[in-house]
Every structure is written in C-alpha cells, then in structure tokens.
Design a protein around this motif. Structure first.
Motif, PDB file in Angstrom:
ATOM      1  N   ASP A 104      11.572  -5.372  -0.963  1.00  0.00           N
ATOM      2  CA  ASP A 104      10.375  -5.578  -1.326  1.00  0.00           C
ATOM      3  C   ASP A 104       9.509  -4.856  -0.229  1.00  0.00           C
ATOM      4  O   ASP A 104       8.411  -4.465  -0.370  1.00  0.00           O
ATOM      5  N   ASN A 105       9.923  -5.139   0.989  1.00  0.00           N
ATOM      6  CA  ASN A 105       9.183  -4.416   2.316  1.00  0.00           C
ATOM      7  C   ASN A 105       9.165  -2.939   2.135  1.00  0.00           C
ATOM      8  O   ASN A 105       8.106  -2.586   2.774  1.00  0.00           O
ATOM      9  N   ARG A 158       6.287  -7.204  -4.668  1.00  0.00           N
ATOM     10  CA  ARG A 158       7.723  -8.122  -4.765  1.00  0.00           C
ATOM     11  C   ARG A 158       8.144  -7.841  -6.339  1.00  0.00           C
ATOM     12  O   ARG A 158       7.176  -7.350  -7.266  1.00  0.00           O
ATOM     13  N   LEU A 159       9.301  -7.637  -6.223  1.00  0.00           N
ATOM     14  CA  LEU A 159      10.190  -7.450  -7.407  1.00  0.00           C
ATOM     15  C   LEU A 159       9.638  -8.607  -8.583  1.00  0.00           C
ATOM     16  O   LEU A 159       9.419  -8.178  -9.911  1.00  0.00           O
ATOM     17  N   GLU A 210       1.485  -7.199  -4.471  1.00  0.00           N
ATOM     18  CA  GLU A 210       1.288  -6.605  -3.400  1.00  0.00           C
ATOM     19  C   GLU A 210       1.187  -7.740  -2.309  1.00  0.00           C
ATOM     20  O   GLU A 210       0.884  -8.978  -2.839  1.00  0.00           O
ATOM     21  N   PHE A 211       1.773  -7.580  -1.041  1.00  0.00           N
ATOM     22  CA  PHE A 211       1.744  -8.491  -0.084  1.00  0.00           C
ATOM     23  C   PHE A 211       1.652  -8.005   1.064  1.00  0.00           C
ATOM     24  O   PHE A 211       1.600  -6.795   1.287  1.00  0.00           O
ATOM     25  N   ASP A 212       1.600  -8.489   2.383  1.00  0.00           N
ATOM     26  CA  ASP A 212       1.366  -8.225   3.658  1.00  0.00           C
ATOM     27  C   ASP A 212       2.499  -7.450   4.095  1.00  0.00           C
ATOM     28  O   ASP A 212       3.285  -8.029   4.951  1.00  0.00           O
ATOM     29  N   ALA A 213       2.961  -6.027   3.782  1.00  0.00           N
ATOM     30  CA  ALA A 213       4.124  -5.621   4.114  1.00  0.00           C
ATOM     31  C   ALA A 213       3.986  -4.776   5.019  1.00  0.00           C
ATOM     32  O   ALA A 213       2.803  -4.414   5.635  1.00  0.00           O
ATOM     33  N   ASP A 238       7.351   6.919   5.113  1.00  0.00           N
ATOM     34  CA  ASP A 238       7.455   6.159   4.084  1.00  0.00           C
ATOM     35  C   ASP A 238       8.910   5.566   3.777  1.00  0.00           C
ATOM     36  O   ASP A 238       9.878   6.433   4.072  1.00  0.00           O
ATOM     37  N   ALA A 239       9.031   4.092   3.645  1.00  0.00           N
ATOM     38  CA  ALA A 239      10.208   3.628   3.770  1.00  0.00           C
ATOM     39  C   ALA A 239      11.046   4.045   2.453  1.00  0.00           C
ATOM     40  O   ALA A 239      12.236   3.831   2.346  1.00  0.00           O
ATOM     41  N   LEU A 240      10.565   4.805   1.489  1.00  0.00           N
ATOM     42  CA  LEU A 240      11.165   5.493   0.286  1.00  0.00           C
ATOM     43  C   LEU A 240      11.983   6.167   0.904  1.00  0.00           C
ATOM     44  O   LEU A 240      13.311   6.469   0.226  1.00  0.00           O
TER      45      LEU A 240
END
Length: 289
Positions: A178-179, A184-185, A190-193, A256-258
């Motif tokens: 998720d980060n 979140r799956l 969206e969240f504070d990633a 990017d974490a990708l």
C-alpha cells in the motif's frame, strides 16, 4: 476524434508497433495507412518520423530519461495500432491481417496481447486509472481543441510496456505494498503514504500546469513475463512527460516506488489524427505542401 479513446478499456486488446521500411517514402507510408479499413473501436497513432516538416500537428519522438538508479528507455516507432475487442481470437486474426496489409510499407516490430483484469486492475491487484477525468474533462485532457488547422479532435498518446516482478512484489507485506502504491488495496482510498508512493509522485493537480491525462492501460502476459501496457492520451505529451520525470526522480531525487518491482522496457509518442465517416483526417498533415 477517434471515439474509441473515450471508450472504457475493452476485455481484450492487441498492440501493434511498426516501423517504415527504409526504401519507402513518408508519403507512401501515409498512403498505406490511409488505405487501412480501421474499425471505429480501434485506435491508430503516427510517430514523429512520419509527420512531414510542413505538418501543423507536430509531435516529438519519445525522450529517453534517467534518474537516480533508474532508466526510462525510448523505443520510438513509426506507427502504433491498438486493436480492441471482446474476444482474443478475432483480434489475433485481425492483427495478422493488418500486419500483412501494411507489409508493403512497414515492418512489424512488436505485437502484444493484453486483457482487462477484473474491474480494471493492474496485475498487482490495485485499480488502474482511478484519477481519470470524466465527461468534458476527459475530452479536454485527451484531445486538441480550439486550434484549427485540421488538428482539432486529434490526440497525443504515450505508450510504455512495463514489466512487473510479481514474485518480488508478493514478498512485501500488505502495508508495504500500500505504501508503494499510495492507496489501500482494501478500499482504494488514498492515505498519508511516503513521498515515494506512486500516487504521490503522479498526482496530476500538483504540476504547473496541471498534468491531467486519460489513461487506458491494460495488463499483458507472455511466457514468463507480465506487466502493464501503459497508455495515456493527452492534448499534448507535456502532462505525461512531467509525470514521468517526477517518477524517475529527475525533479527532486525521489524515485517512484513503482520502480522497486517494475520497469519500462519501451517508450513511444504517437499522434492520433481525427477521423470522420470517410476515415482518418489528414488535413493537419498538410500533405500537399
């Protein structure tokens, strides 16, 4: 406009990438394209090398990029075709027939089959294109308008083939996954990633000007490899280029974490001419000049 660009992602797709034969002139190549009987549910794009110097609809070749520890390759081709349908079999047959029809002028470089995964998800399980604009906003983002010169209704498309390491991705905890994505799956919220989260790297409203594109990506799989055919339509290539530079960490050094589990192996820009009932509209190419 090519109306299929606005249609939802189909159940199946085939992507064809072709290069003009060296002995064939640009005008001959464009004439070959003009003779194609392309169904409305398909999309076609033309690379910069096939646009005459007199063209008002100019598009540059895809630029190779490099950030901290990552590379974004350019594999610019001359012609790109996206065949769309409900069943894979007829599309494969149509792709072979189309490649044969174009063989007098073009060499087939790559053919990739793609498919819709679930409700429109990447193979990681996360929804793809959540931030796509809708309605009039989608038209404004994806198509040239108010310019005239025969190019209103045309579009520019960025195409990349990404190869995922799904085995490596699976080793991460759900929180780590998720980060990486920034959503979140469980609920796609969206969240504070972390700053490296994909969603934060590509937030379209954070750019100047805002970098909205219309994504029409599809998963692909072949032999032991699989990933995402990233396809993004815009009224220019600027929005995509802004996002890609940010993803590669060129702007601020944050990658990017990708890239921790995926990498692009192709990259091309194509101009998608407008079309009418009579076929593709070449007025923007000013072929008689």
């Amino acid at each position: 406009m090519q109306s299929a660009i606005l249609q939802p992602v189909p159940s199946h797709g085939v992507y064809l990438t072709l290069d003009k034969l060296p002995e064939v002139s640009v005008l001959q190549a464009l004439h070959c394209i003009q003779q194609l009987e392309l169904a409305e549910q398909h999309v076609i794009g033309i690379g910069a090398a096939l646009l005459p110097a007199t063209a008002t609809a100019k598009i540059a070749a895809f630029p190779a990029m490099a950030g901290p520890g990552v590379t974004v390759p350019s594999t610019q081709a001359d012609l790109w075709i996206w065949l769309r349908g409900d069943e894979p079999g007829p599309l494969v047959v149509e792709a072979q027939m189309m490649a044969a029809e174009l063989s007098e002028c073009f060499d087939l470089i790559q053919q990739t089959q793609a498919f819709k995964h679930g409700s429109g998800r990447d193979l990681t399980g996360y929804e793809d294109g959540t931030e796509n604009p809708d309605g009039d906003d989608a038209v404004s983002a994806a198509f040239v308008g108010g310019v005239g010169d025969g190019i209103d209704g045309s579009s520019c498309v960025a195409v990349q083939q990404w190869v995922h390491d799904l085995a490596a991705f699976s080793l991460h905890s759900q929180e780590q996954k998720d980060n990486m994505i920034g959503r979140r799956l469980a609920d796609n919220a969206e969240f504070d990633a972390p700053p490296s989260a994909h969603v934060k790297r590509t937030a379209q409203e954070q750019f100047e000007p805002e970098a909205f594109v219309l994504r029409r990506s599809m998963p692909w799989a072949e032999s032991a490899q699989a990933g995402l055919m990233f396809v993004a339509f815009g009224h220019s290539t600027l929005a995509f280029e802004q996002q890609m530079q940010r993803m590669a960490g060129i702007d601020d050094g944050i990658v990017d974490a990708l890239f921790q589990f995926s990498r692009p192996v192709t990259g091309g820009y194509y101009w998608c001419p407008p079309r009418s009932a009579a076929g593709l509209n070449w007025q923007g190419l000013n072929l008689t000049a």
